[in-house]
Design a protein around this motif. Structure first.
Motif, PDB file in Angstrom:
ATOM      1  N   MET A 168       4.511 -12.115 -10.322  1.00 23.27           N
ATOM      2  CA  MET A 168       3.361 -11.470  -9.892  1.00 23.27           C
ATOM      3  C   MET A 168       3.240 -11.111  -8.688  1.00 23.27           C
ATOM      4  SD  MET A 168       1.503 -10.721 -12.908  1.00 23.27           S
ATOM      5  CE  MET A 168       2.755 -10.841 -14.150  1.00 23.27           C
ATOM      6  N   SER A 169       4.157 -11.321  -7.900  1.00 26.51           N
ATOM      7  CA  SER A 169       3.819 -11.352  -6.170  1.00 26.51           C
ATOM      8  C   SER A 169       3.861  -9.848  -6.252  1.00 26.51           C
ATOM      9  CB  SER A 169       4.792 -12.034  -5.491  1.00 26.51           C
ATOM     10  OG  SER A 169       6.186 -11.438  -5.579  1.00 26.51           O
ATOM     11  N   ASP A 170       4.145  -8.972  -7.101  1.00 26.06           N
ATOM     12  CA  ASP A 170       3.987  -7.430  -6.809  1.00 26.06           C
ATOM     13  C   ASP A 170       3.353  -6.601  -7.710  1.00 26.06           C
ATOM     14  OD1 ASP A 170       5.825  -8.003  -9.073  1.00 26.06           O
ATOM     15  OD2 ASP A 170       7.420  -6.653  -8.406  1.00 26.06           O
ATOM     16  N   ALA A 171       2.195  -7.545  -8.340  1.00 24.61           N
ATOM     17  CA  ALA A 171       1.417  -6.990  -9.406  1.00 24.61           C
ATOM     18  C   ALA A 171       0.609  -5.691  -9.177  1.00 24.61           C
ATOM     19  CB  ALA A 171       0.263  -8.133  -9.821  1.00 24.61           C
ATOM     20  N   TYR A 172       0.280  -5.468  -7.974  1.00 26.70           N
ATOM     21  CA  TYR A 172      -0.438  -4.450  -7.833  1.00 26.70           C
ATOM     22  C   TYR A 172       0.562  -3.445  -7.041  1.00 26.70           C
ATOM     23  CZ  TYR A 172      -4.095  -7.203  -9.644  1.00 26.70           C
ATOM     24  OH  TYR A 172      -4.748  -7.940 -10.590  1.00 26.70           O
ATOM     25  N   ASP A 173       0.840  -2.423  -7.512  1.00 27.19           N
ATOM     26  CA  ASP A 173       1.873  -1.431  -6.835  1.00 27.19           C
ATOM     27  C   ASP A 173       1.622  -0.894  -5.737  1.00 27.19           C
ATOM     28  OD1 ASP A 173       4.285   0.323  -8.224  1.00 27.19           O
ATOM     29  OD2 ASP A 173       3.033   1.474  -6.863  1.00 27.19           O
ATOM     30  N   ARG A 174       2.549  -1.243  -4.489  1.00 28.57           N
ATOM     31  CA  ARG A 174       2.167  -0.726  -3.227  1.00 28.57           C
ATOM     32  C   ARG A 174       2.208   0.705  -3.049  1.00 28.57           C
ATOM     33  NH1 ARG A 174       3.776  -3.716   1.449  1.00 28.57           N
ATOM     34  NH2 ARG A 174       4.572  -5.469   0.290  1.00 28.57           N
ATOM     35  N   GLU A 175       2.809   1.376  -3.738  1.00 26.86           N
ATOM     36  CA  GLU A 175       2.958   2.881  -3.386  1.00 26.86           C
ATOM     37  C   GLU A 175       1.808   3.443  -4.148  1.00 26.86           C
ATOM     38  OE1 GLU A 175       6.668   4.239  -5.084  1.00 26.86           O
ATOM     39  OE2 GLU A 175       7.618   3.827  -3.471  1.00 26.86           O
ATOM     40  N   LEU A 176       1.312   3.070  -5.030  1.00 24.98           N
ATOM     41  CA  LEU A 176      -0.120   3.616  -5.738  1.00 24.98           C
ATOM     42  C   LEU A 176      -1.347   3.002  -4.857  1.00 24.98           C
ATOM     43  CD1 LEU A 176       0.465   2.902  -9.485  1.00 24.98           C
ATOM     44  CD2 LEU A 176       0.760   5.038  -8.125  1.00 24.98           C
ATOM     45  N   ARG A 177      -1.156   1.834  -4.206  1.00 28.53           N
ATOM     46  CA  ARG A 177      -2.316   1.751  -3.360  1.00 28.53           C
ATOM     47  C   ARG A 177      -2.326   2.467  -2.051  1.00 28.53           C
ATOM     48  NH1 ARG A 177      -1.553  -3.553  -1.109  1.00 28.53           N
ATOM     49  NH2 ARG A 177       0.190  -4.089  -2.125  1.00 28.53           N
ATOM     50  N   GLN A 178      -0.953   2.792  -1.618  1.00 33.22           N
ATOM     51  CA  GLN A 178      -1.109   3.704  -0.426  1.00 33.22           C
ATOM     52  C   GLN A 178      -1.429   5.060  -0.846  1.00 33.22           C
ATOM     53  OE1 GLN A 178      -0.178   2.900   2.957  1.00 33.22           O
ATOM     54  NE2 GLN A 178      -1.197   4.911   2.916  1.00 33.22           N
ATOM     55  N   LEU A 179      -1.287   5.625  -2.144  1.00 30.57           N
ATOM     56  CA  LEU A 179      -1.483   6.906  -2.547  1.00 30.57           C
ATOM     57  C   LEU A 179      -3.057   6.823  -2.540  1.00 30.57           C
ATOM     58  CD1 LEU A 179      -1.052   9.691  -3.856  1.00 30.57           C
ATOM     59  CD2 LEU A 179      -0.836   8.247  -6.199  1.00 30.57           C
ATOM     60  N   ALA A 180      -3.876   5.803  -3.109  1.00 31.77           N
ATOM     61  CA  ALA A 180      -5.072   5.631  -3.325  1.00 31.77           C
ATOM     62  C   ALA A 180      -5.965   5.769  -1.746  1.00 31.77           C
ATOM     63  CB  ALA A 180      -5.521   4.313  -3.967  1.00 31.77           C
ATOM     64  N   HIS A 181      -5.267   5.194  -0.976  1.00 34.35           N
ATOM     65  CA  HIS A 181      -6.033   5.084   0.639  1.00 34.35           C
ATOM     66  C   HIS A 181      -5.780   6.555   1.024  1.00 34.35           C
ATOM     67  CE1 HIS A 181      -6.630   0.990   1.862  1.00 34.35           C
ATOM     68  NE2 HIS A 181      -5.880   0.653   1.126  1.00 34.35           N
ATOM     69  N   ASP A 182      -4.626   7.478   0.787  1.00 35.89           N
ATOM     70  CA  ASP A 182      -4.421   8.688   1.225  1.00 35.89           C
ATOM     71  C   ASP A 182      -5.453   9.462   0.476  1.00 35.89           C
ATOM     72  OD1 ASP A 182      -2.456   7.686   2.386  1.00 35.89           O
ATOM     73  OD2 ASP A 182      -0.845   8.545   1.224  1.00 35.89           O
ATOM     74  N   VAL A 183      -5.555   9.417  -0.880  1.00 34.13           N
ATOM     75  CA  VAL A 183      -6.534  10.371  -1.665  1.00 34.13           C
ATOM     76  C   VAL A 183      -8.115  10.044  -1.080  1.00 34.13           C
ATOM     77  CG1 VAL A 183      -7.484  10.404  -3.706  1.00 34.13           C
ATOM     78  CG2 VAL A 183      -5.133  10.357  -3.677  1.00 34.13           C
ATOM     79  N   ALA A 184      -8.432   8.442  -0.872  1.00 38.25           N
ATOM     80  CA  ALA A 184      -9.830   8.408  -0.503  1.00 38.25           C
ATOM     81  C   ALA A 184     -10.107   9.092   0.873  1.00 38.25           C
ATOM     82  CB  ALA A 184     -10.065   6.834  -0.456  1.00 38.25           C
ATOM     83  N   ALA A 185      -8.985   8.915   1.711  1.00 37.04           N
ATOM     84  CA  ALA A 185      -9.050   9.738   3.076  1.00 37.04           C
ATOM     85  C   ALA A 185      -9.599  11.098   2.901  1.00 37.04           C
ATOM     86  CB  ALA A 185      -8.141   9.271   3.997  1.00 37.04           C
ATOM     87  N   GLU A 186      -8.637  11.799   2.259  1.00 34.63           N
ATOM     88  CA  GLU A 186      -8.770  13.402   1.944  1.00 34.63           C
ATOM     89  C   GLU A 186     -10.231  13.375   1.480  1.00 34.63           C
ATOM     90  OE1 GLU A 186      -5.407  14.918  -0.413  1.00 34.63           O
ATOM     91  OE2 GLU A 186      -4.122  13.651   0.546  1.00 34.63           O
ATOM     92  N   LEU A 187     -10.607  12.686   0.449  1.00 34.74           N
ATOM     93  CA  LEU A 187     -11.998  13.078  -0.169  1.00 34.74           C
ATOM     94  C   LEU A 187     -13.060  12.646   0.666  1.00 34.74           C
ATOM     95  CD1 LEU A 187     -11.003  11.818  -3.847  1.00 34.74           C
ATOM     96  CD2 LEU A 187     -11.396  14.054  -3.115  1.00 34.74           C
ATOM     97  N   GLY A 188     -12.899  11.817   1.784  1.00 30.41           N
ATOM     98  CA  GLY A 188     -13.857  11.565   2.552  1.00 30.41           C
ATOM     99  C   GLY A 188     -14.572  10.216   2.090  1.00 30.41           C
TER     100      GLY A 188
END
Ligand SMILES: O=P(O)(O)O[C@H]1O[C@H](CO)[C@@H](O)[C@H]1O
Ligand SMILES: Nc1nc2[nH]cnc2c(=O)[nH]1
Length: 296
Positions: A168-188
């Motif tokens: 469970m040390s990798d439960a929350y996908d690192r790449e998807l979290r990064q994608l969410a940061h990128d998307v949030a930044a783009e959307l303001g």
């Protein structure tokens, strides 16, 4: 009322297969992405194009939703052209279901071909920097019921789903979290975006002040009553998980405070942030096949 044999078969391969077969026979959609809508966040399901809706009460082996703000239906359709299934309403321990029943949809989705799960929830903010309306990307969890042996994976392990001792040390996908940061930044949306640790409790009572202080000192940023059991079962079955908490209220940490956690505030915050959450989730789904080597 469930009998002892019902308890034993909860979430079994046979039970989940029967449900998956029934759904396959009733819809042509073959979902690759699953979405779980948290309290007051059912609007996410309304983003799906050409929706096909099944009431939980009509689906074999599915529990019923009993909580206000959880419509209790499964919606199939496409989101940005991608086949999806969306739970408009989830199940919680405090509703009285065996924990394996709460997580049964994850195994059904796996059997239907889902590869990526996106979970959402409403949660109380423990981190003092968090404001009501913030959206927290879950980077890790603390599973309080798990400490007491309450796990959806307790009982015989079925290797057809996954291994006995899943990591469970990798439960929350690192790449998807990064994608969410990128998307949030783009959307303001960066101003109200956070990333932190979600702690699950059994509920249904909200926390005392002492409990909030303890959870905060243990490293939890937000507290709720869901998601973690779903993530454990989804990861056990090899699905990638991404989860968001909408900070619907601030956990009360101060004996002088007059604030009181309540479900109405939770639902109201969902209404206020609904549009942005929908935009964020749909943009993430749209990017699943093109960014970060996200297989789709
Ligand atoms: O986690 P979701 O389903 O969003 O619901 C959250 O909101 C409810 C409390 O208001 C609890 O069920 C808590 O877990
Ligand atoms: N346990 C818990 N669940 C929540 N869901 C939404 N807000 C809260 C909260 O403050 N505590």
């Amino acid at each position: 009322m469930l009998s002892m044999s019902d308890f034993a078969s909860c979430g079994s391969y046979e039970e989940c297969s029967a449900t998956a077969d029934w759904l396959r026979a009733h819809t042509q959609v073959r979902p690759r992405v699953g979405i779980v809508c948290g309290s007051g966040l059912g609007g996410l399901a309304e983003m799906l194009k050409d929706p096909q809706v099944f009431k939980y009460s009509d689906i074999p082996n599915f529990p019923r939703s009993t909580v206000h703000g959880h419509a209790g239906q499964l919606v199939f359709g496409t989101l940005k052209g991608k086949p999806c299934v969306c739970m408009q309403g989830r199940f919680h321990l405090y509703e009285g279901y065996p924990i394996q029943k709460i997580t049964l949809p994850m195994r059904v989705f796996k059997l239907m071909g889902v590869e990526t799960m996106i979970m959402t929830n409403a949660a109380g903010g423990l981190n003092q920097d968090y404001k009501v309306g913030d959206v927290m990307i879950i980077k890790d969890h603390i599973n309080m019921p798990g400490f007491a042996g309450i796990s959806p994976l307790a009982g015989p392990n079925d290797d057809r789903f996954g291994v006995r001792f899943p990591c469970m040390s990798d439960a929350y996908d690192r790449e998807l979290r990064q994608l969410a940061h990128d998307v949030a930044a783009e959307l303001g949306y960066s101003d109200f975006l956070q990333e932190g640790v979600y702690c699950v409790l059994g509920g249904p009572s909200f926390e005392t002040i002492a409990e909030c202080r303890m959870l905060h000192s243990l490293g939890a940023d937000a507290v709720g009553m869901s998601t973690v059991h779903e993530v454990i079962v989804a990861r056990h079955a090899g699905m990638r998980c991404f989860a968001l908490s909408l900070i619907s209220n601030r956990a009360v940490m101060d004996y002088d405070s007059q604030e009181k956690a309540n479900h109405e505030e939770v639902l109201e915050t969902g209404r206020l942030r609904a549009q942005q959450l929908e935009k964020m989730v749909s943009t993430i789904v749209a990017r699943l096949d093109s960014d970060n080597n996200n297989s789709f």
